[in-house]
Design an enzyme around this catalytic site. Structure first.
Site, PDB file in Angstrom:
ATOM      1  N   HIS A 373     -27.331 -64.782  72.006  1.00 31.46           N
ATOM      2  CA  HIS A 373     -27.847 -63.728  72.893  1.00 31.46           C
ATOM      3  C   HIS A 373     -29.326 -63.862  73.224  1.00 31.46           C
ATOM      4  CE1 HIS A 373     -24.341 -60.921  72.660  1.00 31.46           C
ATOM      5  NE2 HIS A 373     -24.157 -61.541  71.504  1.00 31.46           N
ATOM      6  N   LYS A 564     -35.316 -49.418  78.767  1.00 33.65           N
ATOM      7  CA  LYS A 564     -34.859 -50.523  77.911  1.00 33.65           C
ATOM      8  C   LYS A 564     -35.813 -50.588  76.732  1.00 33.65           C
ATOM      9  CE  LYS A 564     -35.474 -53.392  81.476  1.00 33.65           C
ATOM     10  NZ  LYS A 564     -34.411 -54.372  81.648  1.00 33.65           N
ATOM     11  N   ARG A 565     -35.462 -51.385  75.704  1.00 32.14           N
ATOM     12  CA  ARG A 565     -36.411 -51.561  74.606  1.00 32.14           C
ATOM     13  C   ARG A 565     -37.758 -52.028  75.151  1.00 32.14           C
ATOM     14  NH1 ARG A 565     -34.536 -50.739  69.167  1.00 32.14           N
ATOM     15  NH2 ARG A 565     -36.558 -51.621  68.633  1.00 32.14           N
ATOM     16  N   LYS A 570     -40.154 -58.155  78.557  1.00 30.13           N
ATOM     17  CA  LYS A 570     -39.512 -57.299  79.567  1.00 30.13           C
ATOM     18  C   LYS A 570     -40.544 -56.721  80.545  1.00 30.13           C
ATOM     19  CE  LYS A 570     -35.839 -55.957  76.286  1.00 30.13           C
ATOM     20  NZ  LYS A 570     -34.565 -56.395  76.893  1.00 30.13           N
ATOM     21  N   THR A 672     -28.004 -55.861  80.562  1.00 31.94           N
ATOM     22  CA  THR A 672     -26.786 -55.140  80.908  1.00 31.94           C
ATOM     23  C   THR A 672     -27.144 -53.829  81.608  1.00 31.94           C
ATOM     24  OG1 THR A 672     -26.812 -54.410  78.602  1.00 31.94           O
ATOM     25  CG2 THR A 672     -25.192 -56.081  79.194  1.00 31.94           C
ATOM     26  N   LYS A 676     -25.617 -51.494  84.979  1.00 30.52           N
ATOM     27  CA  LYS A 676     -25.333 -50.049  84.993  1.00 30.52           C
ATOM     28  C   LYS A 676     -26.035 -49.375  86.164  1.00 30.52           C
ATOM     29  CE  LYS A 676     -25.024 -50.497  80.022  1.00 30.52           C
ATOM     30  NZ  LYS A 676     -25.791 -50.429  78.758  1.00 30.52           N
TER      31      LYS A 676
HETATM   32  C1  Z57 Z   1     -30.386 -57.940  71.631  1.00 25.27           C
HETATM   33  O1  Z57 Z   1     -30.217 -56.672  72.050  1.00 25.27           O
HETATM   34  C2  Z57 Z   1     -30.224 -58.999  72.508  1.00 25.27           C
HETATM   35  C3  Z57 Z   1     -30.401 -60.278  72.038  1.00 25.27           C
HETATM   36  C4  Z57 Z   1     -30.719 -60.503  70.710  1.00 25.27           C
HETATM   37  O2  Z57 Z   1     -30.881 -61.758  70.255  1.00 25.27           O
HETATM   38  C5  Z57 Z   1     -30.865 -59.435  69.854  1.00 25.27           C
HETATM   39 BR1  Z57 Z   1     -31.292 -59.741  68.084  1.00 25.27          BR
HETATM   40  C6  Z57 Z   1     -30.701 -58.155  70.296  1.00 25.27           C
HETATM   41  C7  Z57 Z   1     -29.828 -58.697  73.920  1.00 25.27           C
HETATM   42  C8  Z57 Z   1     -30.518 -59.549  74.981  1.00 25.27           C
HETATM   43  O3  Z57 Z   1     -31.908 -59.384  74.889  1.00 25.27           O
HETATM   44  C9  Z57 Z   1     -30.027 -59.115  76.360  1.00 25.27           C
HETATM   45  O4  Z57 Z   1     -30.568 -59.943  77.364  1.00 25.27           O
HETATM   46  C10 Z57 Z   1     -28.509 -59.177  76.431  1.00 25.27           C
HETATM   47  O5  Z57 Z   1     -28.049 -58.619  77.636  1.00 25.27           O
HETATM   48  C11 Z57 Z   1     -27.893 -58.425  75.278  1.00 25.27           C
HETATM   49  O6  Z57 Z   1     -28.415 -58.883  74.041  1.00 25.27           O
HETATM   50  C12 Z57 Z   1     -26.379 -58.567  75.238  1.00 25.27           C
HETATM   51  O7  Z57 Z   1     -25.985 -59.895  75.357  1.00 25.27           O
END
Ligand code: Z57
Length: 838
Positions: A373, A564-565, A570, A672, A676
């Site tokens: 991810h 978002k976080r 970001k 994601t 939305k």
């Molecule tokens: C997290 O929320 C995501 C990646 C990580 O390695 C960790 Br730890 C936590 C997120 C990504 O930053 C997003 O870009 C992605 O859409 C989401 O994971 C789901 O795939």
């Protein structure tokens, strides 16, 4: 295992009050549960009592579906997906269950008897915040789609006693408050203490020869912890399938305490109890970078070992041996957090079930699949050997053996390339030694995937390049998706109604059908009602903002939203640079004609992430100054809404006009939230990053506000020695904006407060805000112009919604099912005394 008595066939007489779906039956059931479960007379019932009574009423209606689902899976001995995730950010259950059961209207009527609105009771539910952000929320959307597609599945994770902290803002700064989500009880879960399992930690290993003369290893642990499963039903949309989310709570193992206690070590026994209970106590609140804390590794091993032991128990209930394990289970690793599972399954097969290495390895490799991810190097998980070996000595041995055999094979392919060997090794030996969890996951899995097309390409080219070279056939892309049940139907009933009125309701299960809306872009009446709906939702949000933070915002302004976080990659601070630019322009030219905007921010910062917390303070400081400046006259408003979570997301996505997706190209794996927003009729301003690229491809370049460097340009600029100072010195407006922030103008004259942030941008700027600044500002001018033509804007918004079909999590899950898991739907038939769904 069920006791022998359970084979005694006893027809259970189901009271109609616990299964009936009509208004009258639900009305009776509510009163019944209020008295017999909550123990309250109607006259003295609080809103929370009524919520609990309703939640139990709905749970009653889920139970038959849930138990029938489990029974069907057992009887048919189906192939099952297990989604292993340290986080499940499911959000409130009540409204979703009503929608999926198809009984929203009946319940609305039944509740009105209590003098309350259903919406008030829905708002009473405290959301389970068992995740940080995108990764945990994705797991929740995937569970929804798995059930809706009738796929046998279990979501395995941790039942944190304290989820993600609640955020308050004091004097502009984030303050973290403990999330006590369980304090009034959780009506959606059922504990299953009878299915508890034990997990070992610490100690040492020894070898011995068994009765057949085989060398074996034995793990003598330092302590043993018990895992108790807590199950929550996850009902699909208008189907009978209710899969299980099984979350593990850690408890002390009495047998172990007793040993110590009897030896007179009272303190040691209690201490052990405290430590055992600590494992599932609290969610680590970092979204992207993982800090190598021992307790975090204990959490990971704890839930993974519990889950694998659970699968083995279920498997042996229906099968004579574990030889067929990989044929019945497909285990998905949600990032590397559960990747110790590769070594744990090997341990269980070899040490406990006496498989030989090669057979165990074959089963293991064919069981697991791994989703990556992130592309951020600092987020790639690695554990110091010292910590790993001390906590999990037997797993350390197994990982050494996996690595040894893996590298022996590699040496044949790359005979004299020691560099290659050390780059591929599961053990990082370049300095202090580490276990590289992504390497373990790659070696131990049959499939590896990224979460958006660009992300997967970058994995193959960059982060996992050496593994791609070795086994290209394992790699594939699975672009993320989100569930339309929560993110459109539940959160945006008005839009749902407007869409359904035109194209029927099939789109809820087949999101591609939204294409049908394209027929109405030229229908002026439809556009009118589209705009009215958006305005009403924005007016609702304006009321909410006033109530929460006491700021009055005008629903006719452009709602420009970034939720978002908080993370530097970001680039919330790039958004702030735009706001300050507009402010600066208005100060110099008070009559400037600009599109009035309301900037809305939300998001939590990791408690130890200084720069992220400073960005929150900056947003709040800029908000305050602009709000108190009469020359602005309400043309700009900035709002930071505290405590962004799933519940607030459901409120804010439908109210947005503009979605900010402005990460540095090549940094956001997918995103994601971007999906939305767009599904709810917001237009996107974004970079060519993550899934933005695919969203733009789908909705059409002319319906998307693109700006910024591409990933290749980012790489090239970095390679050529990026110098942000050049932008600072050559762009007068940018310099004025940065100087204004640095001068103390937004911090009551304190020029030191935002210095670290401003200096970081001028002298380092790792996320290239200054390089993208002008492009962003120009693009935002285009947005402002476009918004002035409301008819034109509505067309673009409708086209965005119409073309978002690809981003349903149903599509993602279908691809996982066909290309990775090779699982098929299983229809669930309810016994005929159960009233079917609407
Ligand atoms: C997290 O929320 C995501 C990646 C990580 O390695 C960790 Br730890 C936590 C997120 C990504 O930053 C997003 O870009 C992605 O859409 C989401 O994971 C789901 O795939």
């Amino acid at each position: 295992d069920p006791s022998p008595e359970s084979t005694f066939v006893c027809p259970i007489i189901i009271e109609d009050d616990r299964t009936g779906l009509d208004t009258e039956t639900i009305r009776r059931a509510l009163r019944d549960n209020l008295l017999y479960i909550q123990g309250k007379l109607p006259e003295l019932a609080s809103k929370n009592d009524l919520y609990m009574a309703l939640a139990y009423t709905i749970r009653d209606r889920l139970l038959q579906r849930w138990l029938t689902t489990q029974q069907t899976y057992l009887k048919k001995d189906v192939r099952t997906v297990c989604y292993l995730s340290a986080e499940f950010l499911v959000g409130p259950h009540l409204a979703n269950n009503l929608i999926n059961l198809g009984i929203y209207e009946q319940v609305q009527k039944a509740v009105s008897e209590s003098g309350l609105k259903l919406e008030e009771l829905i708002a009473q539910e405290e959301e389970p915040g068992l995740g940080n952000g995108g990764l945990g929320r994705l797991a929740a959307c995937y569970l929804d789609s798995l059930s809706t597609l009738e796929i046998p599945a279990i979501g395995y994770g941790i039942r944190y006693e304290f989820g993600i902290f609640d955020q308050e803002i004091h004097d502009g700064w984030q303050v973290e408050i403990t999330d006590k989500w369980l304090q009034y009880g959780n009506p959606w879960e059922i504990a299953r203490p009878e299915a508890g399992v034990e997990v070992k930690f610490g100690g040492y290993t020894e070898s011995y020869t068994d009765e057949n003369g085989n060398y074996r290893s034995r793990w003598i642990p330092d302590y043993v912890v018990k895992g108790i499963p807590y199950d929550t039903p996850i009902l699909g949309y208008r189907v009978n399938t209710a899969n299980t989310m099984r979350l593990w709570k850690s408890e002390a193992c009495e047998s172990f305490d007793f040993g110590r206690f009897n030896r007179g070590d009272y303190y040691g026994a209690v201490d052990n109890k405290v430590h055992s209970e600590n494992i599932s106590k609290v969610l680590y609140p970092n979204d992207e970078p993982i800090q190598g804390k021992e307790l975090r590794l204990e959490q990971q091993y704890f839930f993974v070992s519990c889950s694998l032991q659970d699968m083995i128990r279920i498997h042996l209930h229906e099968n004579p041996s574990l030889n067929s394990f990989h044929q019945k289970w497909s285990v998905q690793l949600n990032d590397t957090h559960p990747s110790v599972g590769v070594a744990e399954l090997m341990r269980l097969l070899i040490d406990v079930h006496h498989f030989d290495w090669d057979k165990a390895w074959f089963i293991t490799q064919n069981t697991f699949a791994y989703t990556n991810h992130t592309l951020l190097p600092e987020a790639l998980e690695k554990w110091p050997l010292s910590i790993f070996g001390r906590l999990l000595p037997r797993l350390m041995e197994i990982i050494y053996e996996i690595n040894h055999r893996f590298l022996d094979k590699i040496r044949i392919i790359y005979p004299h390339d020691d560099g290659k060997i050390s780059r591929l090794s599961i053990i990082d030996e370049s300095g202090e030694k580490y276990v590289r969890m992504a390497h373990l996951a790659c070696v131990g899995s049959q499939a590896i995937n990224g979460v958006a097309a660009l992300h997967t390409e970058l994995l193959k080219k960059d982060v996992l390049r050496n593994f791609y070279e070795l086994f290209p056939e394992k790699f594939s892309n699975k672009t993320n998706g989100v569930t339309p049940r929560r993110w459109i139907v539940s959160s945006n009933p008005r839009l749902t109604f407007a869409i359904t009125e035109k194209i029927g309701e099939n789109w809820i299960k087949h999101l591609e059908d939204l294409r049908g809306l394209e027929n109405y872009v030229d229908d002026g009446e439809f556009r009118d009602s589209w705009r009215r709906i958006k305005y009403d939702i924005k007016a609702d949000l304006a009321n909410y903002i006033d109530k929460k933070v006491g700021i009055k915002v005008d629903p006719s302004t452009l709602f420009d939203v970034q939720v978002k976080r908080i993370h530097e990659y970001k680039r919330q601070h790039l958004n702030v640079l735009h706001i300050v630019t507009l402010y600066h322009r208005l100060k110099n030219n008070p009559n400037l004609d600009i599109t009035p905007r309301t900037f809305i921010f939300g998001g939590k910062a990791a408690p130890g992430y200084f720069m992220a917390k400073l960005i929150i303070k900056l947003i709040n400081s800029v908000a305050e100054v602009i709000d108190n400046d009469p020359t602005i006259g309400g043309r700009l408003k900035v709002v930071f809404l505290p405590d962004y979570n799933v519940t607030f997301g459901q409120r804010v996505y439908p109210a947005a006009d503009l979605s900010e997706q402005i990460s540095t190209a090549g940094k956001e794996a997918s995103g994601t939230g971007n999906m939305k927003f767009s599904m709810n009729g917001a237009l996107t301003i974004g970079t060519l990053d993550g899934a933005n690229i695919e969203i733009r491809e789908e909705v059409g370049a002319e319906n998307f506000f693109l700006f910024g460097l591409t990933t290749e340009e980012v790489y090239a600029k970095k390679a050529a020695g990026y110098n942000p100072q050049e932008y600072y010195y050559h762009n007068e407006e940018l310099r004025a904006v940065l100087d204004l922030i640095g001068s103390g103008f937004f911090s009551r004259g304190d020029s030191s407060l935002f210095r670290p942030l401003v200096d970081n941008l001028i002298y380092d700027d790792p996320y290239m805000l200054l390089a993208d600044y002008q492009s962003y500002i120009d693009c935002q001018e285009g947005v402002g112009r476009a918004y002035k033509d409301q008819e034109h804007w509505s067309r673009l918004a409708i086209l965005n919604v119409a073309r978002m079909g690809k981003f349903s999590s149903d599509r993602s899950i279908r691809q996982y099912c066909e290309e990775i898991w090779r699982v098929q739907p299983v229809k669930i038939e309810l016994p005929d005394y159960i009233q079917a769904n609407a």
